[in-house]
Design a protein around this motif. Structure first.
Motif, short mmCIF file in Angstrom:
data_model
loop_
_atom_site.label_atom_id
_atom_site.label_comp_id
_atom_site.label_asym_id
_atom_site.label_seq_id
_atom_site.Cartn_x
_atom_site.Cartn_y
_atom_site.Cartn_z
N PRO A 38 13.58 13.75 0.55
CA PRO A 38 12.15 13.92 1.23
C PRO A 38 10.94 13.72 0.38
O PRO A 38 9.81 13.47 0.65
CB PRO A 38 12.25 15.24 1.72
N GLU A 39 11.21 13.92 -1.08
CA GLU A 39 10.07 13.67 -1.76
C GLU A 39 9.52 12.35 -1.88
O GLU A 39 8.29 12.01 -2.25
CB GLU A 39 10.62 14.18 -3.32
N ARG A 40 10.33 11.31 -1.55
CA ARG A 40 9.73 9.84 -1.36
C ARG A 40 9.76 9.43 -0.04
O ARG A 40 9.45 8.18 0.16
CB ARG A 40 10.81 9.17 -1.90
N ASP A 41 10.18 10.53 0.97
CA ASP A 41 10.12 10.10 2.57
C ASP A 41 11.06 8.78 2.46
O ASP A 41 10.62 7.74 3.35
CB ASP A 41 8.90 9.74 2.99
N SER A 42 12.19 8.75 1.88
CA SER A 42 13.01 7.57 1.86
C SER A 42 14.56 7.81 2.03
O SER A 42 15.01 8.92 1.74
CB SER A 42 13.07 6.94 0.39
#
Length: 131
Positions: A38-42
């Motif tokens: 989630p921190e990279r939306d990846s």
């Protein structure tokens, strides 16, 4: 240094769902793990070929497009070994994948062909019959 082989190849997809389907359903690669960061939306999908080589499939929002095909700097293409390139080509075409005509390498005498992944990454099939 004593390199032992290829551990993995990393690919950034523009459409993660389409590429996931392509690499798992069309090419039939084994899913090892899938994680959302989630921190990279990846997303990161770990895949494995039968010889143990891994492919890491990523989604990164806003990643730049590949500038040209296939002569851009960086990865030129990803090549898969197959026992019968004509059979593999027919299998891909039956799944709706456009595959180039089969060519013969003038140096090795082996047959090969290319086809694109969903982001037009050049993928190669190279014939190496088993022992």
């Amino acid at each position: 240094m004593n390199l032992l082989g290829t551990h993995h190849v990393a690919i950034i997809a523009s459409d993660y769902a389409a590429s996931k389907r392509f690499y798992t359903e069309v090419l039939g690669l084994e899913v090892i793990d899938e994680n959302h960061r989630p921190e990279r939306d990846s997303w990161k999908l770990d895949l494995r070929l039968p010889d143990g080589t891994g492919i890491e499939l990523f989604s990164f929002p806003g990643a730049p497009a590949r500038p040209s095909r296939p002569e851009a700097q960086g990865l030129r293409h990803l090549c898969f070994r197959v026992a019968d390139v004509a059979a593999a080509k027919a299998d891909l075409e039956a799944k709706g994948i456009a595959v180039e005509d089969i060519r013969t390498d003038p140096y090795t005498g082996r047959r090969f062909t290319f086809f694109p992944d969903p982001d037009a990454l050049p993928l190669e099939l190279y014939e190496e019959p088993g022992p």
